[in-house]
Design a protein around this motif. Sequence first.
Motif, PDB file in Angstrom:
ATOM      1  N   ALA A   1       0.824  -1.217   0.000  1.00 17.99           N
ATOM      2  CA  ALA A   1       0.000   0.000   0.000  1.00 17.99           C
ATOM      3  C   ALA A   1       0.855   1.263   0.000  1.00 17.99           C
ATOM      4  O   ALA A   1       0.413   2.317  -0.469  1.00 17.99           O
ATOM      5  N   ALA A   2       2.083   1.162   0.512  1.00 21.20           N
ATOM      6  CA  ALA A   2       2.940   2.348   0.601  1.00 21.20           C
ATOM      7  C   ALA A   2       3.728   2.604  -0.679  1.00 21.20           C
ATOM      8  O   ALA A   2       4.572   3.512  -0.712  1.00 21.20           O
ATOM      9  N   THR A   3       3.448   1.854  -1.725  1.00 24.65           N
ATOM     10  CA  THR A   3       4.183   2.030  -2.980  1.00 24.65           C
ATOM     11  C   THR A   3       3.961   3.440  -3.533  1.00 24.65           C
ATOM     12  O   THR A   3       2.810   3.851  -3.735  1.00 24.65           O
ATOM     13  N   PRO A   4       5.026   4.192  -3.762  1.00 27.69           N
ATOM     14  CA  PRO A   4       4.853   5.524  -4.373  1.00 27.69           C
ATOM     15  C   PRO A   4       4.462   5.373  -5.842  1.00 27.69           C
ATOM     16  O   PRO A   4       5.133   4.667  -6.600  1.00 27.69           O
ATOM     17  N   LEU A   5       3.373   6.005  -6.221  1.00 27.28           N
ATOM     18  CA  LEU A   5       2.874   5.904  -7.586  1.00 27.28           C
ATOM     19  C   LEU A   5       3.089   7.209  -8.332  1.00 27.28           C
ATOM     20  O   LEU A   5       3.039   8.289  -7.744  1.00 27.28           O
ATOM     21  N   THR A   6       3.345   7.101  -9.621  1.00 28.04           N
ATOM     22  CA  THR A   6       3.575   8.279 -10.454  1.00 28.04           C
ATOM     23  C   THR A   6       2.311   8.627 -11.231  1.00 28.04           C
ATOM     24  O   THR A   6       1.363   7.846 -11.294  1.00 28.04           O
ATOM     25  N   ASP A   7       2.319   9.799 -11.805  1.00 28.05           N
ATOM     26  CA  ASP A   7       1.190  10.278 -12.609  1.00 28.05           C
ATOM     27  C   ASP A   7       1.705  10.559 -14.020  1.00 28.05           C
ATOM     28  O   ASP A   7       2.779  11.164 -14.163  1.00 28.05           O
ATOM     29  N   PRO A   8       1.015  10.121 -15.076  1.00 32.21           N
ATOM     30  CA  PRO A   8      -0.253   9.378 -15.081  1.00 32.21           C
ATOM     31  C   PRO A   8      -0.093   7.954 -14.574  1.00 32.21           C
ATOM     32  O   PRO A   8       1.007   7.389 -14.603  1.00 32.21           O
ATOM     33  N   LEU A   9      -1.194   7.361 -14.132  1.00 34.80           N
ATOM     34  CA  LEU A   9      -1.163   6.082 -13.453  1.00 34.80           C
ATOM     35  C   LEU A   9      -0.593   4.969 -14.324  1.00 34.80           C
ATOM     36  O   LEU A   9       0.106   4.078 -13.831  1.00 34.80           O
ATOM     37  N   TRP A  10      -0.855   5.024 -15.650  1.00 32.15           N
ATOM     38  CA  TRP A  10      -0.413   3.931 -16.518  1.00 32.15           C
ATOM     39  C   TRP A  10       1.102   3.820 -16.585  1.00 32.15           C
ATOM     40  O   TRP A  10       1.647   2.748 -16.866  1.00 32.15           O
ATOM     41  N   ARG A  11       1.818   4.916 -16.275  1.00 30.67           N
ATOM     42  CA  ARG A  11       3.278   4.879 -16.330  1.00 30.67           C
ATOM     43  C   ARG A  11       3.856   3.909 -15.311  1.00 30.67           C
ATOM     44  O   ARG A  11       4.960   3.387 -15.497  1.00 30.67           O
ATOM     45  N   ASN A  12       3.099   3.654 -14.237  1.00 33.38           N
ATOM     46  CA  ASN A  12       3.594   2.725 -13.228  1.00 33.38           C
ATOM     47  C   ASN A  12       3.767   1.317 -13.788  1.00 33.38           C
ATOM     48  O   ASN A  12       4.639   0.574 -13.357  1.00 33.38           O
ATOM     49  N   ALA A  13       2.928   0.951 -14.753  1.00 29.88           N
ATOM     50  CA  ALA A  13       3.020  -0.378 -15.353  1.00 29.88           C
ATOM     51  C   ALA A  13       4.276  -0.546 -16.191  1.00 29.88           C
ATOM     52  O   ALA A  13       4.635  -1.676 -16.548  1.00 29.88           O
ATOM     53  N   VAL A  14       4.939   0.558 -16.492  1.00 30.84           N
ATOM     54  CA  VAL A  14       6.148   0.512 -17.313  1.00 30.84           C
ATOM     55  C   VAL A  14       7.391   0.880 -16.506  1.00 30.84           C
ATOM     56  O   VAL A  14       8.441   0.230 -16.648  1.00 30.84           O
ATOM     57  N   ASP A  15       7.284   1.892 -15.639  1.00 27.45           N
ATOM     58  CA  ASP A  15       8.464   2.475 -15.002  1.00 27.45           C
ATOM     59  C   ASP A  15       8.601   2.213 -13.513  1.00 27.45           C
ATOM     60  O   ASP A  15       9.661   2.480 -12.947  1.00 27.45           O
ATOM     61  N   ASN A  16       7.554   1.763 -12.847  1.00 27.45           N
ATOM     62  CA  ASN A  16       7.593   1.568 -11.396  1.00 27.45           C
ATOM     63  C   ASN A  16       8.008   0.130 -11.095  1.00 27.45           C
ATOM     64  O   ASN A  16       7.256  -0.806 -11.384  1.00 27.45           O
ATOM     65  N   PRO A  17       9.184  -0.092 -10.499  1.00 23.42           N
ATOM     66  CA  PRO A  17       9.665  -1.463 -10.287  1.00 23.42           C
ATOM     67  C   PRO A  17       8.709  -2.338  -9.475  1.00 23.42           C
ATOM     68  O   PRO A  17       8.551  -3.524  -9.777  1.00 23.42           O
ATOM     69  N   ILE A  18       8.063  -1.767  -8.476  1.00 24.69           N
ATOM     70  CA  ILE A  18       7.160  -2.562  -7.646  1.00 24.69           C
ATOM     71  C   ILE A  18       5.926  -2.955  -8.443  1.00 24.69           C
ATOM     72  O   ILE A  18       5.487  -4.115  -8.413  1.00 24.69           O
ATOM     73  N   ALA A  19       5.360  -1.998  -9.173  1.00 25.00           N
ATOM     74  CA  ALA A  19       4.177  -2.299  -9.998  1.00 25.00           C
ATOM     75  C   ALA A  19       4.529  -3.294 -11.091  1.00 25.00           C
ATOM     76  O   ALA A  19       3.734  -4.209 -11.392  1.00 25.00           O
ATOM     77  N   VAL A  20       5.693  -3.145 -11.692  1.00 20.65           N
ATOM     78  CA  VAL A  20       6.110  -4.063 -12.758  1.00 20.65           C
ATOM     79  C   VAL A  20       6.280  -5.480 -12.217  1.00 20.65           C
ATOM     80  O   VAL A  20       5.845  -6.460 -12.840  1.00 20.65           O
ATOM     81  N   GLN A  21       6.896  -5.606 -11.036  1.00 20.55           N
ATOM     82  CA  GLN A  21       7.037  -6.952 -10.460  1.00 20.55           C
ATOM     83  C   GLN A  21       5.672  -7.556 -10.148  1.00 20.55           C
ATOM     84  O   GLN A  21       5.434  -8.753 -10.390  1.00 20.55           O
ATOM     85  N   PHE A  22       4.751  -6.736  -9.642  1.00 20.52           N
ATOM     86  CA  PHE A  22       3.398  -7.213  -9.330  1.00 20.52           C
ATOM     87  C   PHE A  22       2.711  -7.732 -10.593  1.00 20.52           C
ATOM     88  O   PHE A  22       2.131  -8.821 -10.592  1.00 20.52           O
ATOM     89  N   ILE A  23       2.789  -6.963 -11.674  1.00 19.30           N
ATOM     90  CA  ILE A  23       2.149  -7.378 -12.933  1.00 19.30           C
ATOM     91  C   ILE A  23       2.796  -8.649 -13.466  1.00 19.30           C
ATOM     92  O   ILE A  23       2.103  -9.587 -13.901  1.00 19.30           O
ATOM     93  N   HIS A  24       4.115  -8.709 -13.417  1.00 24.68           N
ATOM     94  CA  HIS A  24       4.820  -9.884 -13.930  1.00 24.68           C
ATOM     95  C   HIS A  24       4.466 -11.138 -13.131  1.00 24.68           C
ATOM     96  O   HIS A  24       4.337 -12.233 -13.697  1.00 24.68           O
ATOM     97  N   ARG A  25       4.280 -10.984 -11.815  1.00 23.15           N
ATOM     98  CA  ARG A  25       3.886 -12.110 -10.969  1.00 23.15           C
ATOM     99  C   ARG A  25       2.548 -12.708 -11.404  1.00 23.15           C
ATOM    100  O   ARG A  25       2.407 -13.922 -11.540  1.00 23.15           O
TER     101      ARG A  25
END
Length: 345
Positions: free
Chosen positions: A242-266
């Motif tokens: 829940a404490a993951t820092p998210l960037t704006d726009p939100l879709w960029r997290n799926a490409v540039d945010n290491p935590i979000a990318v690992q979550f999606i890949h999992r």
Amino acid sequence: MLQASTLPTRLRPRTLSNWLFIVAALVVAMVVIGGITRLTESGLSITQWKPISGIIPPLTGAQWQAEFDNYKKIPEYQQLNRGMTLAGFQAIFFWEYVHRLLGRVVGAAYLLPLLAFWAAGRFPRGYVPRLFALVALVCFQGAIGWWMVSSGLAKRTDVSHVRLAVHLVTALTLLAGTVWTALDLRDLAANRLANPARLRAFAAVALLLLFAQIMFGAFTAGLDAGYAFSSWPLMGDEIFPAATPLTDPLWRNAVDNPIAVQFIHRWLAFVAAAGIVWLGAKAIRAGAPRIGWSVIVLIGFQIILGITTLLSGVEIVIAVAHQANAALTLIAATAAAHAVSRRPA
């Protein structure tokens, strides 16, 4: 049924098929070496692109020192590896040099036999444009490789993870296209009236899911996202921190945010696996049980390797096995898609 023996003597579909399977094996080797190059952080050790003269590595002490001096000019050395010895530089140079050399071998293995077979009139009708397209993709892949490397030579200490993903996906597109063409030729060798397979919609969906998962695997590698959390199935104590820092726009997290990318890949892994298992089951029902069961076993093994890679803290041998098995899974999935996409002769 008319057998291959009734083909004109100048045509050799089985020989051509064997040639393409050999080239596909070389592409798999290149994917594996590319994974080692990334995991050992060797990819920026050669700072120039010399398609011809680069075949010859440094041979004298002065040449090695010149290469090392070039490396010292880039941010990776200045910010991360300052103080590296010449021996340390030679160790990372080795993997990048082997990767580039193997790329040249793959190009030659495509182009030289292609020209020889073409000159001898060995290709069945309709195959020449497809095979030249594959050769063009090899050349394009070399340019993409340098485009990727160049992203880490000026302002960054590593290559762009997006360009890394493009490089890997292009290599695997080449692999899939090569295997598909080899299978078409194998069918033609068995029956001179065989039509090339035409990819069916559900098989295309399964392959696209697999390619998407591989793309996120490249993002994960390029962002070092595999190191973010080494627990399974939770990331720390949560499904998604829940404490993951998210960037704006939100879709960029799926490409540039290491935590979000690992979550999606999992979790995309299980969606892709469902599609591949479905494809394998279709192949079994289409009369290709060995191919069908092979792709089901490989996708299961791939998930196990992915989880083990996380739990090991991205131990290099396991991570390389994960990437190698991804290439083998793609080959099996391509064969399964081909099996369910055959058209009547």
